[in-house]
Design an enzyme around this catalytic site. Structure first.
Site, PDB file in Angstrom:
ATOM      1  N   PHE A   1       0.865  -1.174   0.000  1.00 56.85           N
ATOM      2  CA  PHE A   1       0.000   0.000   0.000  1.00 56.85           C
ATOM      3  C   PHE A   1       0.909   1.234   0.000  1.00 56.85           C
ATOM      4  CE2 PHE A   1      -2.754   3.209   1.984  1.00 56.85           C
ATOM      5  CZ  PHE A   1      -3.888   3.068   1.195  1.00 56.85           C
TER       6      PHE A   1
ATOM      7  N   ASP B   1       2.412  -5.474   8.258  1.00 58.72           N
ATOM      8  CA  ASP B   1       1.218  -4.637   8.167  1.00 58.72           C
ATOM      9  C   ASP B   1       0.020  -5.575   8.077  1.00 58.72           C
ATOM     10  OD1 ASP B   1      -0.988  -3.155   7.217  1.00 58.72           O
ATOM     11  OD2 ASP B   1       0.305  -1.703   6.223  1.00 58.72           O
TER      12      ASP B   1
ATOM     13  N   TYR C   1     -10.339   0.169  11.341  1.00 55.88           N
ATOM     14  CA  TYR C   1     -11.579   0.617  10.710  1.00 55.88           C
ATOM     15  C   TYR C   1     -12.059  -0.304   9.590  1.00 55.88           C
ATOM     16  CZ  TYR C   1      -7.896   2.964   7.970  1.00 55.88           C
ATOM     17  OH  TYR C   1      -6.751   3.253   7.264  1.00 55.88           O
TER      18      TYR C   1
ATOM     19  N   ARG D   1     -12.947  -4.470  -6.415  1.00 58.38           N
ATOM     20  CA  ARG D   1     -12.658  -5.156  -5.145  1.00 58.38           C
ATOM     21  C   ARG D   1     -13.948  -5.413  -4.390  1.00 58.38           C
ATOM     22  NH1 ARG D   1      -8.382  -2.795  -1.101  1.00 58.38           N
ATOM     23  NH2 ARG D   1     -10.142  -1.410  -0.803  1.00 58.38           N
TER      24      ARG D   1
END
Length: 402
Positions: free
Chosen positions: A130, A199, A224, A373
């Site tokens: 990312f 991560d 989140y 996605r």
């Protein structure tokens, strides 16, 4: 075919041991397959936040730091997350953003490596990471005088050596949903004398991680997505217990001081996970997250993983049945051991297709340039949702002239 798949979905939903969890979320008739970006709202959160705002802040005010448990919230909530990522208590602190925690963990890993001997001057980073992880890794390399070496995860073992200080890897690729081999990659990093930083943003709350079992050194993750903590909810930092007394954070704030209220000019780090703290905790977001984590009561990560794989298998089955061959291509691995909790489909007009899907009540997301996605959160996504999503996808593609 649609009747058969709809009947199969109904049967699978009837046997789903997690089906009752859906009622603990605020949902409507939309098929929500974007929990890998922002989890749905747990029903307990609004009432809890009203109490925090009206009573704890409004009435108790500053007394809530002690009487309301505000001061200890980062470690308390960290201990609540710990079993979801396979960690014992006392190793996770919650606070700050994912980016900030990646910085703390990566610079801390380099410092750990150099404390054992000179010559460690290279940071290896997941080349498919990312973007923010890559940005942070580049900055950390400049600040520590290290060379940065971007490498696809599958090639990491072949580039490790005496110069390697730290390796930053994503457990699940955010674009494709590919699950990387955390146990073997961590072992390879350790064999080279380096430190592994993982991560977990796309795996925490979606599948077993096994931080303690596999000897991971440091890890970060957001809350989140699959943990449903709310937009911008604070991230977490894991530092393995036996490394904590040597963990040298590059952000030594007053909250991580051994005597935070001593107001001393010199810094002395606190013991344990508290070393990962920096400044004053974001109490409203922290306590919203704490309330959100109650949906995990009585739930095992193994049960979530089993349903996740069943959901993604069924989605692929439905897509293959409904969508004409050649219209989309799956870029998510079919093998269970290589799949996270999402399915990514390559589609030339993906941006337009996703916009149309959302307009028809099926919410996923689009990643540039051509990826659809779909994230599957087992606590609130059912098999009928999956069948409907694939059917609507086929209808949208047909309307678009596919």
């Amino acid at each position: 075919m649609s009747e058969l798949l709809a009947a199969k979905a109904e049967k699978l939903d009837g046997a789903d041991e997690l089906a009752g969890k859906r009622a603990e979320f605020v949902l409507d008739d939309v098929v929500y397959l974007d929990g890998n970006s922002l989890g749905a709202l747990p029903a307990a959160v609004p009432g809890r936040i009203e109490d925090v705002v009206r009573r704890q802040w409004g009435e108790l005010r500053i007394r809530s730091w002690t009487e309301g448990g505000w001061w200890t919230a980062p470690e308390r909530i960290g201990d609540r997350i710990a079993p979801l990522v396979g960690a014992a208590a006392g190793q996770i602190v919650v606070g700050d953003s994912t980016s900030v925690n990646v910085f703390k963990a990566l610079v801390g890993a380099v410092r750990l490596a150099r404390s054992a001997g000179a010559g460690r001057d290279e940071i290896v980073v997941d080349a498919t990471t990312f973007p923010t992880d890559g940005y942070i890794a580049a900055s950390a390399a400049r600040m520590t005088g290290c060379a940065l070496r971007p490498v696809p995860p599958s090639e990491v073992p072949g580039v490790l050596g005496d110069r390697t200080a730290a390796v930053l890897l994503n457990h699940v690729d955010y674009r494709t949903g590919r699950l990387h081999d955390l146990p073997s990659l961590t072992a390879a990093v350790h064999a080279a004398g380096a430190y592994a930083v993982w991560d977990l943003c796309h795996s925490a709350g979606a599948l077993p991680v096994g931080l303690d079992e596999h000897g991971v050194d440091l890890a970060v993750g957001c809350t989140y997505k699959y943990l449903n903590g709310g937009p911008g909810s604070p991230a977490f930092l894991y530092v393995r217990a036996d490394l904590q007394d040597r963990f040298d954070s590059p952000l030594p704030g007053w909250n991580s001081h051994a005597e935070p209220f001593g107001m001393r000019p010199d810094y002395e780090p606190a013991a344990g996970a508290v070393r990962g703290r920096v400044g004053t905790p974001d109490i409203l977001s922290l306590l919203a997250l704490e309330a959100a984590l109650e949906v995990w009561d009585g739930v095992t990560v193994d049960a979530v993983r089993a349903k996740s794989l069943a959901l993604t298998d069924f989605f692929l089955e439905c897509v293959e049945a409904y969508v004409p061959e050649g219209r989309v291509a799956c870029v998510t691995p079919r093998a269970h051991g290589e799949r996270g909790s999402q399915v990514a489909l390559r589609c030339p007009d993906a941006g337009d297709v996703m916009e149309r899907l959302i307009g028809r009540g099926v919410v996923g997301d689009f990643r540039h340039p051509d990826v659809l996605r779909f994230g599957f959160t087992p606590l609130y996504v059912g098999f009928a949702d999956v069948e409907r999503a694939a059917r609507v996808l086929a209808e949208v593609l047909a309307e678009a002239g596919g």
